[in-house]
Motif scaffolding. Sequence first.
Motif, PDB file in Angstrom:
ATOM      1  N   ALA A   1     -17.411 -53.161   4.028  1.00 45.17           N
ATOM      2  CA  ALA A   1     -17.617 -51.929   3.262  1.00 45.17           C
ATOM      3  C   ALA A   1     -17.064 -51.986   1.821  1.00 45.17           C
ATOM      4  CB  ALA A   1     -17.117 -50.745   3.721  1.00 45.17           C
ATOM      5  N   ALA A   2     -15.783 -52.410   1.618  1.00 46.84           N
ATOM      6  CA  ALA A   2     -15.163 -52.544   0.434  1.00 46.84           C
ATOM      7  C   ALA A   2     -16.062 -53.617  -0.360  1.00 46.84           C
ATOM      8  CB  ALA A   2     -13.893 -53.127   0.796  1.00 46.84           C
ATOM      9  N   TYR A   3     -16.413 -54.573   0.161  1.00 44.11           N
ATOM     10  CA  TYR A   3     -17.478 -55.705  -0.796  1.00 44.11           C
ATOM     11  C   TYR A   3     -18.581 -55.104  -1.114  1.00 44.11           C
ATOM     12  CZ  TYR A   3     -14.320 -59.510   0.533  1.00 44.11           C
ATOM     13  OH  TYR A   3     -13.188 -60.424   0.762  1.00 44.11           O
ATOM     14  N   LYS A   4     -19.297 -54.258  -0.214  1.00 41.05           N
ATOM     15  CA  LYS A   4     -20.447 -53.581  -0.815  1.00 41.05           C
ATOM     16  C   LYS A   4     -20.063 -52.418  -1.768  1.00 41.05           C
ATOM     17  CE  LYS A   4     -22.867 -54.146   3.635  1.00 41.05           C
ATOM     18  NZ  LYS A   4     -23.542 -53.317   4.875  1.00 41.05           N
ATOM     19  N   LEU A   5     -19.114 -51.636  -1.673  1.00 42.31           N
ATOM     20  CA  LEU A   5     -18.743 -50.836  -2.663  1.00 42.31           C
ATOM     21  C   LEU A   5     -18.300 -51.506  -3.961  1.00 42.31           C
ATOM     22  CD1 LEU A   5     -18.315 -47.607  -3.442  1.00 42.31           C
ATOM     23  CD2 LEU A   5     -15.862 -48.345  -2.361  1.00 42.31           C
ATOM     24  N   ASP A   6     -17.564 -52.646  -3.922  1.00 48.18           N
ATOM     25  CA  ASP A   6     -17.533 -53.385  -5.137  1.00 48.18           C
ATOM     26  C   ASP A   6     -18.757 -53.849  -5.942  1.00 48.18           C
ATOM     27  OD1 ASP A   6     -15.471 -54.408  -7.108  1.00 48.18           O
ATOM     28  OD2 ASP A   6     -15.870 -56.420  -6.130  1.00 48.18           O
ATOM     29  N   ALA A   7     -19.607 -54.203  -5.114  1.00 50.30           N
ATOM     30  CA  ALA A   7     -20.861 -54.861  -5.524  1.00 50.30           C
ATOM     31  C   ALA A   7     -21.855 -53.755  -6.159  1.00 50.30           C
ATOM     32  CB  ALA A   7     -21.756 -55.472  -4.660  1.00 50.30           C
ATOM     33  N   TYR A   8     -21.586 -52.646  -5.479  1.00 47.59           N
ATOM     34  CA  TYR A   8     -22.282 -51.355  -6.088  1.00 47.59           C
ATOM     35  C   TYR A   8     -21.750 -50.883  -7.207  1.00 47.59           C
ATOM     36  CZ  TYR A   8     -24.353 -46.577  -6.212  1.00 47.59           C
ATOM     37  OH  TYR A   8     -25.090 -45.683  -6.690  1.00 47.59           O
ATOM     38  N   SER A   9     -20.494 -50.780  -7.284  1.00 48.01           N
ATOM     39  CA  SER A   9     -19.854 -50.270  -8.539  1.00 48.01           C
ATOM     40  C   SER A   9     -20.354 -51.352  -9.657  1.00 48.01           C
ATOM     41  CB  SER A   9     -18.516 -50.269  -8.280  1.00 48.01           C
ATOM     42  OG  SER A   9     -17.767 -51.388  -8.278  1.00 48.01           O
ATOM     43  N   LYS A  10     -20.299 -52.438  -9.491  1.00 49.26           N
ATOM     44  CA  LYS A  10     -20.595 -53.269 -10.596  1.00 49.26           C
ATOM     45  C   LYS A  10     -21.985 -53.222 -11.141  1.00 49.26           C
ATOM     46  CE  LYS A  10     -17.397 -56.970  -9.277  1.00 49.26           C
ATOM     47  NZ  LYS A  10     -17.174 -58.372  -8.662  1.00 49.26           N
ATOM     48  N   LYS A  11     -22.577 -52.808 -10.356  1.00 48.06           N
ATOM     49  CA  LYS A  11     -24.001 -52.221 -11.027  1.00 48.06           C
ATOM     50  C   LYS A  11     -24.122 -51.353 -12.050  1.00 48.06           C
ATOM     51  CE  LYS A  11     -26.696 -53.955  -7.084  1.00 48.06           C
ATOM     52  NZ  LYS A  11     -27.595 -53.552  -6.033  1.00 48.06           N
ATOM     53  N   PRO A  12     -23.492 -50.099 -11.764  1.00 50.75           N
ATOM     54  CA  PRO A  12     -23.663 -49.152 -12.960  1.00 50.75           C
ATOM     55  C   PRO A  12     -22.654 -49.343 -14.140  1.00 50.75           C
ATOM     56  CG  PRO A  12     -23.002 -48.250 -10.863  1.00 50.75           C
ATOM     57  CD  PRO A  12     -23.135 -49.491 -10.721  1.00 50.75           C
ATOM     58  N   GLU A  13     -21.647 -50.282 -13.835  1.00 52.72           N
ATOM     59  CA  GLU A  13     -20.668 -50.713 -14.851  1.00 52.72           C
ATOM     60  C   GLU A  13     -21.773 -51.558 -15.910  1.00 52.72           C
ATOM     61  OE1 GLU A  13     -16.581 -53.122 -15.599  1.00 52.72           O
ATOM     62  OE2 GLU A  13     -17.078 -52.351 -13.457  1.00 52.72           O
ATOM     63  N   ALA A  14     -22.284 -52.500 -15.111  1.00 47.70           N
ATOM     64  CA  ALA A  14     -23.007 -53.479 -16.016  1.00 47.70           C
ATOM     65  C   ALA A  14     -24.231 -52.742 -16.646  1.00 47.70           C
ATOM     66  CB  ALA A  14     -23.743 -54.302 -15.176  1.00 47.70           C
ATOM     67  N   LYS A  15     -24.877 -51.439 -16.301  1.00 43.98           N
ATOM     68  CA  LYS A  15     -25.736 -50.951 -16.923  1.00 43.98           C
ATOM     69  C   LYS A  15     -24.966 -50.186 -17.933  1.00 43.98           C
ATOM     70  CE  LYS A  15     -29.194 -49.587 -13.310  1.00 43.98           C
ATOM     71  NZ  LYS A  15     -29.834 -48.904 -12.473  1.00 43.98           N
ATOM     72  N   TYR A  16     -23.773 -49.661 -17.889  1.00 43.98           N
ATOM     73  CA  TYR A  16     -23.181 -48.824 -18.995  1.00 43.98           C
ATOM     74  C   TYR A  16     -23.074 -49.616 -20.262  1.00 43.98           C
ATOM     75  CZ  TYR A  16     -19.608 -46.183 -21.131  1.00 43.98           C
ATOM     76  OH  TYR A  16     -18.711 -45.527 -22.003  1.00 43.98           O
ATOM     77  N   LYS A  17     -22.265 -50.971 -19.710  1.00 46.71           N
ATOM     78  CA  LYS A  17     -22.258 -51.925 -20.731  1.00 46.71           C
ATOM     79  C   LYS A  17     -23.517 -52.335 -21.605  1.00 46.71           C
ATOM     80  CE  LYS A  17     -18.066 -53.674 -19.114  1.00 46.71           C
ATOM     81  NZ  LYS A  17     -17.215 -55.121 -18.738  1.00 46.71           N
ATOM     82  N   LYS A  18     -24.467 -52.352 -20.933  1.00 45.92           N
ATOM     83  CA  LYS A  18     -25.694 -52.826 -21.578  1.00 45.92           C
ATOM     84  C   LYS A  18     -26.173 -51.700 -22.322  1.00 45.92           C
ATOM     85  CE  LYS A  18     -30.266 -54.361 -20.125  1.00 45.92           C
ATOM     86  NZ  LYS A  18     -31.047 -54.504 -19.039  1.00 45.92           N
ATOM     87  N   LEU A  19     -25.963 -50.499 -22.194  1.00 49.11           N
ATOM     88  CA  LEU A  19     -26.654 -49.208 -22.870  1.00 49.11           C
ATOM     89  C   LEU A  19     -25.634 -48.921 -24.150  1.00 49.11           C
ATOM     90  CD1 LEU A  19     -27.219 -46.615 -20.182  1.00 49.11           C
ATOM     91  CD2 LEU A  19     -28.892 -47.516 -21.821  1.00 49.11           C
ATOM     92  N   GLU A  20     -24.218 -49.398 -23.899  1.00 48.97           N
ATOM     93  CA  GLU A  20     -23.342 -49.303 -25.147  1.00 48.97           C
ATOM     94  C   GLU A  20     -23.878 -50.252 -26.137  1.00 48.97           C
ATOM     95  OE1 GLU A  20     -19.233 -49.904 -24.035  1.00 48.97           O
ATOM     96  OE2 GLU A  20     -18.824 -47.934 -23.706  1.00 48.97           O
ATOM     97  N   ARG A  21     -24.275 -51.533 -25.878  1.00 43.49           N
ATOM     98  CA  ARG A  21     -24.641 -52.320 -26.502  1.00 43.49           C
ATOM     99  C   ARG A  21     -25.607 -51.934 -27.603  1.00 43.49           C
ATOM    100  NH1 ARG A  21     -24.484 -57.829 -23.410  1.00 43.49           N
ATOM    101  NH2 ARG A  21     -23.144 -57.074 -21.965  1.00 43.49           N
ATOM    102  N   ARG A  22     -26.480 -51.269 -27.100  1.00 42.75           N
ATOM    103  CA  ARG A  22     -27.813 -50.846 -27.956  1.00 42.75           C
ATOM    104  C   ARG A  22     -27.613 -49.863 -28.787  1.00 42.75           C
ATOM    105  NH1 ARG A  22     -32.557 -49.526 -23.736  1.00 42.75           N
ATOM    106  NH2 ARG A  22     -32.338 -51.435 -22.520  1.00 42.75           N
TER     107      ARG A  22
END
Length: 148
Positions: free
Chosen positions: A127-148
């Motif tokens: 469950a921790a690995y899945k949560l970690d993987a899930y939390s990386k997706k929104p973080e990656a989207k946020y960084k992508k939005l910040e760069r624009r």
Amino acid sequence: MKERVGSAGGSGEVPHMCTAPRRPVAGLWSLRRLRHGGHSGDITGPCQDMFSKMATYLMGEMTATSEDYKLLENMNKLTSLKYLEMKDIAVNISRNLKDLNQKYAALQPYLDQITLNEGQVAALEQAAYKLDAYSKKPEAKYKKLERR
């Protein structure tokens, strides 16, 4: 007193066998026959010597046999003692094994709990690995939005 050759008379002693038998034995020479047959030699001395040596030989054989039996008796006693020691060791091993089995039975509920916890930890880890993987997706989207 004249004795028959080979009779001990029940005295336990080696009989004096160099005298003539009471009656001649068929096929054997009696001293009477030797005396009257013209033989001039006296056989009493050699006969006594022969029986003395035979008695010594037989005593040696009896002593050796007796010593063999004493040795066997000692070996049997030692073997018996060894088996008693081995029996004591086996009893101790059996007692210790029973004690260990009782201790294992007392620990069994805890071992079952550890096994259950191990399964739960493995599920929690997944469950921790899945949560970690899930939390990386929104973080990656946020960084992508910040760069624009």
